[in-house]
Design a protein around this motif. Structure first.
Motif, short mmCIF file in Angstrom:
data_model
loop_
_atom_site.label_atom_id
_atom_site.label_comp_id
_atom_site.label_asym_id
_atom_site.label_seq_id
_atom_site.Cartn_x
_atom_site.Cartn_y
_atom_site.Cartn_z
N GLU A 255 10.81 -6.95 2.00
CA GLU A 255 9.83 -6.25 2.35
C GLU A 255 10.04 -4.70 2.08
OE1 GLU A 255 7.71 -5.43 6.74
OE2 GLU A 255 8.04 -7.47 6.11
N LEU A 256 11.26 -4.35 2.67
CA LEU A 256 11.64 -2.65 2.50
C LEU A 256 11.75 -2.56 0.98
CD1 LEU A 256 14.29 -2.88 5.45
CD2 LEU A 256 12.02 -1.44 5.35
N ILE A 257 11.92 -3.36 0.24
CA ILE A 257 12.35 -3.13 -1.27
C ILE A 257 10.77 -2.89 -1.79
CG2 ILE A 257 12.88 -4.12 -3.30
CD1 ILE A 257 15.21 -5.19 -2.04
N ARG A 258 9.79 -3.81 -1.41
CA ARG A 258 8.62 -3.74 -1.69
C ARG A 258 8.04 -2.34 -1.38
NH1 ARG A 258 8.11 -9.18 -1.00
NH2 ARG A 258 7.41 -8.69 1.32
N GLN A 259 8.29 -1.88 0.06
CA GLN A 259 7.73 -0.56 0.27
C GLN A 259 8.36 0.57 -0.31
OE1 GLN A 259 8.39 -0.42 4.40
NE2 GLN A 259 7.49 1.92 4.68
N ALA A 260 9.66 0.37 -0.66
CA ALA A 260 10.39 1.77 -1.30
C ALA A 260 9.50 1.51 -2.93
CB ALA A 260 11.83 1.32 -1.64
N ASP A 261 9.61 0.55 -3.32
CA ASP A 261 8.75 0.46 -4.87
C ASP A 261 7.45 1.00 -4.79
OD1 ASP A 261 11.01 -0.66 -6.01
OD2 ASP A 261 10.08 -2.75 -6.06
N ASN A 262 6.60 0.51 -3.71
CA ASN A 262 5.11 1.22 -3.64
C ASN A 262 5.31 2.76 -3.49
OD1 ASN A 262 3.99 -0.95 -3.85
ND2 ASN A 262 3.92 -1.42 -1.70
N GLU A 263 6.14 3.31 -2.55
CA GLU A 263 6.51 4.68 -2.30
C GLU A 263 6.76 5.67 -3.36
OE1 GLU A 263 8.87 5.20 0.82
OE2 GLU A 263 7.35 4.38 2.65
N ARG A 264 7.73 4.91 -4.16
CA ARG A 264 8.20 5.48 -5.56
C ARG A 264 6.99 5.71 -6.60
NH1 ARG A 264 9.73 2.56 -9.30
NH2 ARG A 264 10.92 1.01 -7.88
N LEU A 265 6.27 4.64 -6.70
CA LEU A 265 5.00 4.57 -7.41
C LEU A 265 3.95 5.70 -7.13
CD1 LEU A 265 4.37 0.69 -8.31
CD2 LEU A 265 5.17 2.41 -9.72
N ALA A 266 3.93 5.81 -5.84
CA ALA A 266 2.99 6.94 -5.46
C ALA A 266 3.49 8.14 -5.74
CB ALA A 266 2.79 6.53 -4.02
N ARG A 267 4.61 8.21 -5.55
CA ARG A 267 5.45 9.77 -6.02
C ARG A 267 5.30 10.11 -7.26
NH1 ARG A 267 9.85 8.04 -2.39
NH2 ARG A 267 10.76 7.55 -4.40
N GLU A 268 5.31 8.94 -7.97
CA GLU A 268 5.16 9.18 -9.59
C GLU A 268 3.86 9.55 -10.11
OE1 GLU A 268 6.73 5.50 -11.57
OE2 GLU A 268 8.79 5.93 -11.13
N ALA A 269 2.73 8.94 -9.27
CA ALA A 269 1.45 9.19 -9.75
C ALA A 269 1.19 10.60 -9.34
CB ALA A 269 0.42 8.24 -8.85
N VAL A 270 1.48 11.02 -7.99
CA VAL A 270 1.44 12.55 -7.58
C VAL A 270 1.98 13.43 -8.71
CG1 VAL A 270 2.04 14.01 -6.05
CG2 VAL A 270 1.13 11.74 -5.24
N ARG A 271 3.32 13.34 -9.31
CA ARG A 271 3.98 14.06 -10.06
C ARG A 271 3.06 14.10 -11.30
NH1 ARG A 271 9.02 11.03 -10.08
NH2 ARG A 271 9.62 11.82 -7.91
#
Length: 63
Positions: A13-29
């Motif tokens: 679950e933590l790995i999935r959450q980290a992946d989602n947050e990374r994708l969100a940061r990449e989208a913002v960038r």
């Protein structure tokens, strides 16, 4: 045994959450980069010199 499986589920679950947050940061960038490119194109198309500084001061000058 239950504690081990609970830990495995939590880790996944933590790995999935980290992946989602990374994708969100990449989208913002990506959006920021696109905005920057559009602003640079707009400045270069208008013929104004581009020096990387805002055209106006954000606050009024003090005496």
């Amino acid at each position: 045994m239950f504690e081990y499986t609970h830990q495995q589920v939590r880790a996944a679950e933590l790995i999935r959450q980290a992946d989602n947050e990374r994708l969100a940061r990449e989208a913002v960038r990506g959006r920021r980069a696109a905005r920057r490119e559009a602003a640079e194109r707009a400045c270069s198309d208008s013929g104004a010199p581009v020096d990387g500084r805002p055209r106006r001061l954000r606050s009024t000058r003090t005496a």
